[in-house]
Design a protein around this motif. Structure first.
Motif, PDB file in Angstrom:
ATOM      1  N   LYS A 161       0.846  -1.190   0.000  1.00  0.00           N
ATOM      2  CA  LYS A 161       0.000   0.000   0.000  1.00  0.00           C
ATOM      3  C   LYS A 161       0.882   1.241   0.000  1.00  0.00           C
ATOM      4  N   GLU A 162       0.309   2.335  -0.403  1.00  0.00           N
ATOM      5  CA  GLU A 162       1.022   3.611  -0.430  1.00  0.00           C
ATOM      6  C   GLU A 162       1.526   3.963   0.966  1.00  0.00           C
ATOM      7  N   GLY A 163       2.760   4.402   1.044  1.00  0.00           N
ATOM      8  CA  GLY A 163       3.330   4.871   2.296  1.00  0.00           C
ATOM      9  C   GLY A 163       4.082   3.829   3.106  1.00  0.00           C
ATOM     10  N   ILE A 164       4.165   2.578   2.632  1.00  0.00           N
ATOM     11  CA  ILE A 164       4.900   1.572   3.401  1.00  0.00           C
ATOM     12  C   ILE A 164       6.393   1.851   3.328  1.00  0.00           C
ATOM     13  N   GLU A 165       7.117   1.372   4.308  1.00  0.00           N
ATOM     14  CA  GLU A 165       8.574   1.519   4.339  1.00  0.00           C
ATOM     15  C   GLU A 165       9.188   0.378   3.527  1.00  0.00           C
ATOM     16  N   ILE A 166      10.048   0.717   2.581  1.00  0.00           N
ATOM     17  CA  ILE A 166      10.703  -0.274   1.727  1.00  0.00           C
ATOM     18  C   ILE A 166      12.206  -0.142   1.901  1.00  0.00           C
ATOM     19  N   LEU A 169      19.577  -5.180  -7.404  1.00  0.00           N
ATOM     20  CA  LEU A 169      18.874  -4.339  -6.443  1.00  0.00           C
ATOM     21  C   LEU A 169      17.620  -5.083  -5.993  1.00  0.00           C
ATOM     22  N   VAL A 170      17.491  -5.254  -4.664  1.00  0.00           N
ATOM     23  CA  VAL A 170      16.362  -5.988  -4.101  1.00  0.00           C
ATOM     24  C   VAL A 170      15.633  -5.072  -3.125  1.00  0.00           C
ATOM     25  N   PHE A 171      14.308  -4.986  -3.266  1.00  0.00           N
ATOM     26  CA  PHE A 171      13.484  -4.200  -2.356  1.00  0.00           C
ATOM     27  C   PHE A 171      12.693  -5.153  -1.478  1.00  0.00           C
TER      28      PHE A 171
END
Length: 59
Positions: free
Chosen positions: A35-40, A49-51
């Motif tokens: 969802k919008e606003g989550i910490e990644i 590059l891994v998120f």
């Protein structure tokens, strides 16, 4: 398709600074359940590059 973009951020003491933006399609975000606003948290593993979604702290 995911794209990497370079954008001007600001200039300080005659030096320009940039930020990089990765655009991820809505379908991928929905599949992840994000969802919008989550910490990644980004990290480099095996030259890729891994998120990962940062775990929320329990109270």
């Amino acid at each position: 398709m995911v794209k990497l973009q370079k954008r001007f951020a600001y200039k300080y003491k005659d030096k320009e600074y940039f930020k990089h933006i990765i655009t991820i399609p809505d379908e991928i975000i929905e599949q992840l359940g994000w969802k919008e606003g989550i910490e990644i948290e980004p990290k480099v593993e095996n030259n890729e590059l891994v998120f990962t979604r940062q775990k929320q702290k329990e109270n």
